[in-house]
Motif scaffolding. Sequence first.
Motif, PDB file in Angstrom:
ATOM      1  N   ILE A   1      32.315  -1.390  34.357  1.00 46.94           N
ATOM      2  CA  ILE A   1      33.043  -2.095  33.310  1.00 46.94           C
ATOM      3  C   ILE A   1      32.161  -3.117  32.598  1.00 46.94           C
ATOM      4  CG2 ILE A   1      33.925  -3.862  34.906  1.00 46.94           C
ATOM      5  CD1 ILE A   1      35.901  -2.325  32.019  1.00 46.94           C
ATOM      6  N   LEU A   2      31.224  -3.743  33.311  1.00 46.35           N
ATOM      7  CA  LEU A   2      30.387  -4.777  32.714  1.00 46.35           C
ATOM      8  C   LEU A   2      29.339  -4.213  31.769  1.00 46.35           C
ATOM      9  CD1 LEU A   2      29.761  -7.117  35.794  1.00 46.35           C
ATOM     10  CD2 LEU A   2      31.631  -7.160  34.134  1.00 46.35           C
ATOM     11  N   ASP A   3      29.124  -2.897  31.804  1.00 46.12           N
ATOM     12  CA  ASP A   3      28.054  -2.294  31.014  1.00 46.12           C
ATOM     13  C   ASP A   3      28.501  -1.778  29.654  1.00 46.12           C
ATOM     14  OD1 ASP A   3      26.463  -2.701  33.260  1.00 46.12           O
ATOM     15  OD2 ASP A   3      26.791  -0.689  34.036  1.00 46.12           O
ATOM     16  N   PHE A   4      29.791  -1.822  29.331  1.00 45.97           N
ATOM     17  CA  PHE A   4      30.280  -1.138  28.141  1.00 45.97           C
ATOM     18  C   PHE A   4      29.684  -1.674  26.850  1.00 45.97           C
ATOM     19  CE2 PHE A   4      33.560   0.772  30.770  1.00 45.97           C
ATOM     20  CZ  PHE A   4      33.727   1.995  30.149  1.00 45.97           C
ATOM     21  N   PHE A   5      29.512  -2.974  26.734  1.00 49.64           N
ATOM     22  CA  PHE A   5      29.043  -3.544  25.469  1.00 49.64           C
ATOM     23  C   PHE A   5      27.673  -4.207  25.574  1.00 49.64           C
ATOM     24  CE2 PHE A   5      33.823  -4.045  25.178  1.00 49.64           C
ATOM     25  CZ  PHE A   5      33.995  -2.869  24.462  1.00 49.64           C
ATOM     26  N   THR A   6      27.024  -4.076  26.724  1.00 58.46           N
ATOM     27  CA  THR A   6      25.707  -4.716  26.885  1.00 58.46           C
ATOM     28  C   THR A   6      24.562  -3.726  26.714  1.00 58.46           C
ATOM     29  OG1 THR A   6      25.748  -4.358  29.281  1.00 58.46           O
ATOM     30  CG2 THR A   6      26.653  -6.440  28.459  1.00 58.46           C
ATOM     31  N   ARG A   7      24.870  -2.469  26.589  1.00 53.23           N
ATOM     32  CA  ARG A   7      23.824  -1.465  26.401  1.00 53.23           C
ATOM     33  C   ARG A   7      23.685  -1.098  24.925  1.00 53.23           C
ATOM     34  NH1 ARG A   7      24.621   3.060  31.211  1.00 53.23           N
ATOM     35  NH2 ARG A   7      24.720   1.605  32.973  1.00 53.23           N
ATOM     36  N   ASP A   8      22.500  -0.768  24.527  1.00 46.85           N
ATOM     37  CA  ASP A   8      22.226  -0.349  23.162  1.00 46.85           C
ATOM     38  C   ASP A   8      21.245   0.824  23.187  1.00 46.85           C
ATOM     39  OD1 ASP A   8      22.267  -0.303  20.422  1.00 46.85           O
ATOM     40  OD2 ASP A   8      20.733  -1.870  20.193  1.00 46.85           O
ATOM     41  N   PRO A   9      21.661   2.016  22.751  1.00 48.24           N
ATOM     42  CA  PRO A   9      22.941   2.363  22.131  1.00 48.24           C
ATOM     43  C   PRO A   9      24.099   2.239  23.120  1.00 48.24           C
ATOM     44  CG  PRO A   9      21.693   4.338  22.593  1.00 48.24           C
ATOM     45  CD  PRO A   9      20.775   3.197  22.887  1.00 48.24           C
ATOM     46  N   SER A  10      25.320   2.330  22.596  1.00 50.32           N
ATOM     47  CA  SER A  10      26.494   2.055  23.399  1.00 50.32           C
ATOM     48  C   SER A  10      26.637   3.033  24.548  1.00 50.32           C
ATOM     49  CB  SER A  10      27.759   2.106  22.526  1.00 50.32           C
ATOM     50  OG  SER A  10      28.052   3.448  22.165  1.00 50.32           O
ATOM     51  N   LEU A  11      27.300   2.580  25.586  1.00 50.32           N
ATOM     52  CA  LEU A  11      27.506   3.411  26.773  1.00 50.32           C
ATOM     53  C   LEU A  11      28.306   4.662  26.424  1.00 50.32           C
ATOM     54  CD1 LEU A  11      28.375   2.099  30.275  1.00 50.32           C
ATOM     55  CD2 LEU A  11      29.708   3.957  29.336  1.00 50.32           C
ATOM     56  N   PHE A  12      29.332   4.504  25.573  1.00 46.17           N
ATOM     57  CA  PHE A  12      30.156   5.654  25.191  1.00 46.17           C
ATOM     58  C   PHE A  12      29.307   6.730  24.513  1.00 46.17           C
ATOM     59  CE2 PHE A  12      32.761   7.888  22.032  1.00 46.17           C
ATOM     60  CZ  PHE A  12      33.806   8.360  22.819  1.00 46.17           C
ATOM     61  N   SER A  13      28.453   6.323  23.609  1.00 54.04           N
ATOM     62  CA  SER A  13      27.674   7.303  22.850  1.00 54.04           C
ATOM     63  C   SER A  13      26.598   7.976  23.686  1.00 54.04           C
ATOM     64  CB  SER A  13      27.028   6.628  21.641  1.00 54.04           C
ATOM     65  OG  SER A  13      26.096   5.628  22.056  1.00 54.04           O
ATOM     66  N   THR A  14      26.179   7.325  24.770  1.00 58.00           N
ATOM     67  CA  THR A  14      25.126   7.918  25.604  1.00 58.00           C
ATOM     68  C   THR A  14      25.679   8.717  26.780  1.00 58.00           C
ATOM     69  OG1 THR A  14      24.974   5.847  26.855  1.00 58.00           O
ATOM     70  CG2 THR A  14      23.439   6.142  25.026  1.00 58.00           C
ATOM     71  N   VAL A  15      26.888   8.380  27.253  1.00 53.85           N
ATOM     72  CA  VAL A  15      27.454   9.038  28.435  1.00 53.85           C
ATOM     73  C   VAL A  15      28.346  10.222  28.049  1.00 53.85           C
ATOM     74  CG1 VAL A  15      29.041   8.740  30.373  1.00 53.85           C
ATOM     75  CG2 VAL A  15      27.287   7.026  29.926  1.00 53.85           C
ATOM     76  N   ILE A  16      29.215  10.023  27.068  1.00 59.39           N
ATOM     77  CA  ILE A  16      30.176  11.057  26.686  1.00 59.39           C
ATOM     78  C   ILE A  16      29.495  12.094  25.799  1.00 59.39           C
ATOM     79  CG2 ILE A  16      32.401  11.515  25.594  1.00 59.39           C
ATOM     80  CD1 ILE A  16      32.525   9.798  28.140  1.00 59.39           C
ATOM     81  N   PRO A  17      29.611  13.380  26.117  1.00 59.65           N
ATOM     82  CA  PRO A  17      28.984  14.426  25.301  1.00 59.65           C
ATOM     83  C   PRO A  17      29.379  14.291  23.832  1.00 59.65           C
ATOM     84  CG  PRO A  17      29.808  15.379  27.340  1.00 59.65           C
ATOM     85  CD  PRO A  17      30.293  13.955  27.308  1.00 59.65           C
ATOM     86  N   PRO A  18      28.417  14.449  22.909  1.00 62.38           N
ATOM     87  CA  PRO A  18      28.689  14.255  21.476  1.00 62.38           C
ATOM     88  C   PRO A  18      29.840  15.098  20.952  1.00 62.38           C
ATOM     89  CG  PRO A  18      26.328  14.418  21.877  1.00 62.38           C
ATOM     90  CD  PRO A  18      27.002  14.748  23.174  1.00 62.38           C
ATOM     91  N   GLU A  19      29.977  16.330  21.450  1.00 60.58           N
ATOM     92  CA  GLU A  19      31.028  17.212  20.932  1.00 60.58           C
ATOM     93  C   GLU A  19      32.424  16.774  21.363  1.00 60.58           C
ATOM     94  OE1 GLU A  19      29.396  19.303  24.683  1.00 60.58           O
ATOM     95  OE2 GLU A  19      28.683  18.004  23.056  1.00 60.58           O
ATOM     96  N   TRP A  20      32.523  15.859  22.344  1.00 62.34           N
ATOM     97  CA  TRP A  20      33.827  15.366  22.794  1.00 62.34           C
ATOM     98  C   TRP A  20      34.283  14.136  22.009  1.00 62.34           C
ATOM     99  CZ3 TRP A  20      33.731  15.083  28.886  1.00 62.34           C
ATOM    100  CH2 TRP A  20      33.341  16.344  29.402  1.00 62.34           C
ATOM    101  N   GLN A  21      33.334  13.389  21.487  1.00 59.92           N
ATOM    102  CA  GLN A  21      33.603  12.024  21.049  1.00 59.92           C
ATOM    103  C   GLN A  21      34.648  11.930  19.942  1.00 59.92           C
ATOM    104  OE1 GLN A  21      29.852  10.056  20.236  1.00 59.92           O
ATOM    105  NE2 GLN A  21      28.988  10.665  22.228  1.00 59.92           N
ATOM    106  N   GLU A  22      34.555  12.767  18.926  1.00 57.04           N
ATOM    107  CA  GLU A  22      35.502  12.678  17.814  1.00 57.04           C
ATOM    108  C   GLU A  22      36.926  12.931  18.290  1.00 57.04           C
ATOM    109  OE1 GLU A  22      36.462  14.741  13.462  1.00 57.04           O
ATOM    110  OE2 GLU A  22      34.742  15.412  14.652  1.00 57.04           O
TER     111      GLU A  22
END
Length: 612
Positions: free
Chosen positions: A42-63
Amino acid sequence: MPPQKRLPYPVAFSSEEEYVSSLLRFSSENKLFQTLVGGVHILDFFTRDPSLFSTVIPPEWQEWLLKADSMRILDLCMRDDLNSAGERDGDKKPPESLVDYIKEIRRHSLVREFNAPESGNSTIDENGTLKKFQPKLPRQVSVGMIPKKIHEVANFASYVAKISEYVKSPSGHSITHFVDFGSGQNYLGRTLACPPYNKHIVAVESKEGNISGAKRMDVFAGVGEREKVWRNKKRVVRNIVKNGVGKDSEVGSEAKNVDERTIDLRPIRELATIYTPEEGKGYMQYVEHRVQDSDLSDVVEQIKKIRIVVPNGDVQVVKTSEGKNPELGEVLKGMEDENEVRLMAISIHSCGNLSHHGIRSLILNPAVQAIAIVGCCYNLLSSRLGPATLKHPLMRRNMRAINAPADEKALPENDQHGFPMSERLATYGDEGVRLNITARMMGVQAPQNWTAKESDSFFTRHFYRALLQKVFLDYGVVSKIAEDEGGPESTQPIIIGSLRKSCYGSFREYVRGAMEKLKADPARTVPLGEQMENITDTEIEEYAEKYEIRKKELSTTWSLMAFSAGVVESLIVVDRWLFLKEHEELVKDCWVEPVFEYKQSPRNLVVVGIKR
């Protein structure tokens, strides 16, 4: 008595071995699964760059994930028919690779459906649905229990009684005592000691306060009796008179002849609780003991020496069912002449390694003939194999909070009592199966029980905590930590804990409440620095406005993490079953099955072992 399948594996598999092999292969090879359950915090969601969501979740799922609401995602993960997962309510069809991943998680998660025991008391409700019989508890036994606890105790007491009968059937030898690991307020033991079960219970508990409270409830339930004392009120009044209040003549002359020793003014909580062993009646024995291993030899010795326990350790000789008062020597001789002690270890929701101790007791103690253990609090398990290495780059290392109390003990690593128990998991692959504390913490989530309102509430709390970590990083309160080479980047953790309800009304109120708590609590204090101390409300609100759009990223990722962690719990439970299977020279049979309704009690899988 044993279920047809010794593990509640999904229908996609034809045997326990096929399921276990696939489970180990999937959990050790699927990188996305490993990242979601052990590499995201939970502490890593906004402290990573690029964002954790964009690096962990497969690109084809995100939209698709960002457009779908939280309950739509949860429905897709856990309730929808995936063979016909298409457009719904105008939504686009979910990505095929997302559906495939969900299928794999479902396929490798143990089945949690509870089949309540059938009875002639089963009824048909107004919708034509069969309502199976549910065991009930009498009022004097259920006092102090919430509905969840009543459901657990009623069903598990019935289940334990059936196992004891199953153990008895081939040999004719009954279980003499039921040892409850971590008995707490002893709801389960008290139920088993009362009719219709009338079992002999040994309640093992480390906290004296819990034992005292349990004994008071034993009296209310009729399992024990309160010690009877004489309260010479006239003598008390006479003492008052001597101190100048009233006149001596006001007290009856008979009080003057009473011995001072008859006065007993102890408060009720200090009076002993007496347990009477009678034929066909259950009784209780408490052992104040902190369980640190699986050796029950001390418990067995106490059972052999004494059957009735009171606070001062004396044997209380009480009337038998015939109304006679036996001599002390007769009582002790009767204890010595009793049959061999045959124990069954039981526990509802024993935390962390306590479950392991209960399961191992079947192997290490000749007196233990059976076990039935329901575990919980996987985050409190220690690790047998030590920390992750460079061969596990996606596993987030356990880190100590910078404001953790100096005397706080970290969970040990390389601990022989920890996870995994079985040799199969300990030696699987190059370095065995490892679960860090993040994965184990996620394993106790219950996403199937989340409602829309509850989800929005705790997603908001998670969002505020993750964003506060970003504020701390920007204002120099914490700094970034490089894990291992190639591993995930993290920041120094800080313990905040729960805040008062009003602090969750807005991010500004949350930040102010957290700062106030960190400064006021000596055990959790953190040097915030001048810059953080002087942060303005406007600056705080700017963070909330900037990152509000990314709150959906957090809730989506967290939902996938909690859903995926069903496989983590399956690994832990399967490991315990495999441990028993690996001791076939001692263990006649072992199995796992649900014993509670998941909606009532999500940690509903019991591990059962029967000795040869």
